[in-house]
Design an enzyme around this catalytic site. Structure first.
Site, short mmCIF file in Angstrom:
data_model
loop_
_atom_site.label_atom_id
_atom_site.label_comp_id
_atom_site.label_asym_id
_atom_site.label_seq_id
_atom_site.Cartn_x
_atom_site.Cartn_y
_atom_site.Cartn_z
N ILE A 128 -0.23 -13.83 -0.55
CA ILE A 128 -1.28 -14.52 0.23
C ILE A 128 -2.48 -14.93 -0.64
CG2 ILE A 128 -2.70 -12.56 1.02
CD1 ILE A 128 -2.45 -13.84 3.88
N ASN A 164 -9.15 -1.99 6.09
CA ASN A 164 -9.41 -0.73 6.83
C ASN A 164 -10.84 -0.78 7.34
OD1 ASN A 164 -11.24 0.35 4.79
ND2 ASN A 164 -9.38 0.64 3.55
N VAL A 201 -2.12 -5.48 0.85
CA VAL A 201 -2.66 -6.83 0.77
C VAL A 201 -4.18 -6.79 0.55
CG1 VAL A 201 -2.97 -7.20 3.26
CG2 VAL A 201 -2.42 -9.13 1.81
N ASP A 202 -4.81 -5.78 1.09
CA ASP A 202 -6.26 -5.58 0.92
C ASP A 202 -6.61 -5.46 -0.57
OD1 ASP A 202 -8.87 -5.10 1.58
OD2 ASP A 202 -8.55 -3.07 2.38
N SER A 236 -0.80 -4.69 9.84
CA SER A 236 -0.35 -3.34 10.24
C SER A 236 1.09 -2.99 9.88
CB SER A 236 -0.53 -3.10 11.76
OG SER A 236 -1.88 -2.88 12.06
N GLY A 279 2.52 -2.65 7.05
CA GLY A 279 2.73 -1.95 5.78
C GLY A 279 2.32 -0.50 5.89
N1 AR6 Z 1 0.54 -11.16 0.22
C1 AR6 Z 1 1.08 -11.17 1.45
N2 AR6 Z 1 1.47 -10.06 2.11
C2 AR6 Z 1 1.31 -8.88 1.47
C3 AR6 Z 1 0.75 -8.77 0.17
C4 AR6 Z 1 0.35 -9.98 -0.45
N3 AR6 Z 1 -0.19 -9.98 -1.68
N4 AR6 Z 1 0.74 -7.46 -0.18
C5 AR6 Z 1 1.27 -6.77 0.84
N5 AR6 Z 1 1.63 -7.63 1.84
P1 AR6 Z 1 -0.59 -3.57 4.26
P2 AR6 Z 1 -1.56 -2.61 6.86
C6 AR6 Z 1 2.24 -7.35 3.13
O1 AR6 Z 1 -0.14 -2.20 3.91
O2 AR6 Z 1 -0.23 -2.12 7.23
C7 AR6 Z 1 -4.59 -1.02 2.97
O3 AR6 Z 1 -4.72 0.07 2.11
C8 AR6 Z 1 3.01 -6.07 3.28
O4 AR6 Z 1 4.35 -6.25 2.79
O5 AR6 Z 1 -1.29 -4.34 3.22
O6 AR6 Z 1 -2.33 -3.38 7.88
C9 AR6 Z 1 -5.84 -1.25 3.80
O7 AR6 Z 1 -7.03 -0.94 3.09
C10 AR6 Z 1 2.99 -5.87 4.77
O8 AR6 Z 1 4.04 -6.61 5.39
O9 AR6 Z 1 -1.59 -3.54 5.54
C11 AR6 Z 1 -5.62 -0.33 4.94
O10 AR6 Z 1 -6.01 0.98 4.65
C12 AR6 Z 1 1.67 -6.51 5.21
O11 AR6 Z 1 1.19 -7.23 4.09
C13 AR6 Z 1 -4.16 -0.36 5.16
O12 AR6 Z 1 -3.59 -0.72 3.91
C14 AR6 Z 1 0.60 -5.51 5.61
O13 AR6 Z 1 0.69 -4.36 4.79
C15 AR6 Z 1 -3.76 -1.44 6.14
O14 AR6 Z 1 -2.39 -1.33 6.41
#
Ligand code: AR6
Length: 357
Positions: A10, A23, A32-33, A116, A118
């Site tokens: 992204i 978060n 992704v954050d 959410s 991930g």
């Molecule tokens: N581009 C697109 N999608 C991505 C990328 C990227 N670069 N990296 C990961 N994803 P997550 P959550 C996808 O864990 O579940 C963080 O530590 C990933 O495969 O990023 O909402 C925050 O600070 C998944 O499908 O977010 C929070 O503490 C999706 O993005 C917590 O994680 C979301 O995964 C939030 O958890």
């Protein structure tokens, strides 16, 4: 295409706003954050520090800093706790609040990750459904280009049952074609008009690689124009029947929209087709759509299989059992599921071109 599912990082998507699955502190994290903060640089963290955090289900906006987007919309998704703790409502709220912020900042394009799904553990197929439902609901009322960005294939899941059903359907049809093929059956499928191609592919062939590249290109010229009326044609006068025989794709489309009592906008939105492209089709009687666009309209009009084939023929295309893409379309039509977005989820899951334009 108003809603596009794409595979990408992204942080590389050039659009007006990208959404961050953050978060409650808004001070960065993993997933992704972490990727967004890393790519945006320290300026983003400094701006986030002034925001005072964010509640679950809410969203806040900052600049894009070093990212190729103008804004970052930070939203806090729910942690999955079994599904009985308001998770769905909170996730819906994340999408709605983020889209509301994008709209109020005049964004014309916005990219979402699967919030959410991930670290927060929301089941991926359900997270996808919430995302697609919320975005399509929003697109009924608003013009915007929304990307649903899937980072890796494993993070994208349609329901297990749907996937298995479609896979079985594909297997059946491929087998049909391979083992029970007779010339009369090919005629019944109209393959003789399929861009001049009559060859039958083996079951394990990669379909699209074998198709002419023109098949999926908007405005591609047709190889043949062989029009036949649907088998279940309602009673019409001979004069009207002859007129219909000569109708172009665009004329047939506009007539069918009227016959169904739909408005133009209801039709192109349901087809996942951009308003500007629809205007082009409306204004050009000889417009040649790509195959995915033509099928998208057939789906929006809820045409049966014969009617779909008829509309496609007017653009020089056919449905065939030698193409996985075509068989998936046939699956949805014969199951009476005309939700273009659900069809696109399935097409994406099977690595096929998506419907719309
Ligand atoms: N581009 C697109 N999608 C991505 C990328 C990227 N670069 N990296 C990961 N994803 P997550 P959550 C996808 O864990 O579940 C963080 O530590 C990933 O495969 O990023 O909402 C925050 O600070 C998944 O499908 O977010 C929070 O503490 C999706 O993005 C917590 O994680 C979301 O995964 C939030 O958890």
């Amino acid at each position: 295409m108003p809603l596009q599912i794409i595979r990408n990082d992204i942080t590389k998507v050039a659009c007006d706003a990208i959404v961050n699955a953050a978060n409650a502190t808004l001070l960065g994290g993993g997933g992704v954050d972490g990727a967004i903060h890393k790519a945006a640089g320290k300026g983003l963290l400094l701006e986030c520090m002034k925001l005072g955090g964010c509640k679950t289900g809410q969203a806040k906006i900052t600049g894009g800093h070093k990212l190729p987007c103008k804004y970052v919309i930070h939203t806090v998704g729910p942690k999955w706790k079994g599904g009985q703790n308001g998770e769905r409502e909170l996730l819906i709220s994340c999408y709605r609040e983020s889209l509301r912020l994008a709209l109020s900042h005049d964004c014309r394009s916005v990219a979402f990750p699967l919030i959410s799904s991930g670290v927060y553990g929301y089941p991926k197929d359900q997270a996808l459904k919430v995302a697609v439902d919320c975005i399509t609901e929003f697109l009924i009322e608003h013009d915007m280009l929304v990307y649903l960005v899937v980072f890796d294939k494993s993070s994208f899941q349609i329901s297990e049952k749907l996937f298995t059903d479609i896979a079985a359907f594909i297997d059946d049809k491929y087998v049909d074609m391979h083992f029970i093929f007779r010339p009369t059956q090919r005629d019944a499928w109209g393959d003789s008009t399929f861009l001049g191609t009559t060859e039958i592919l083996p079951p394990n062939e990669t379909d699209q690689a074998r198709l002419s590249p023109d098949v999926f290109q908007e405005g591609a010229t047709t190889a043949s124009k062989k029009v036949s009326l649907p088998t279940q044609t309602p009673t019409i006068s001979l004069e009207d029947a002859l007129k219909r025989e000569d109708e172009s794709f665009s004329q047939a489309l506009l007539r069918k929209i009227d016959e169904k009592g739909m408005t133009d906008s209801a039709c192109y939105k349901k087809a996942n087709v951009d308003r500007k492209l629809f205007s082009k089709i409306r204004g050009d009687v000889h417009y040649h759509p790509s195959k995915p666009t033509a099928i998208a309209f057939a789906i929006a009009l809820e045409l049966n299989l014969d009617e779909t084939k008829d509309l496609l023929q007017r653009a020089g295309f056919a449905l065939s059992h030698s193409s996985k893409f075509d068989i998936i379309i046939e699956y949805f039509i014969t199951h009476g599921n005309y939700n273009v977005f659900e069809i696109n989820e399935a097409l994406f899951a099977f690595d096929q071109t998506l419907l719309g334009a």
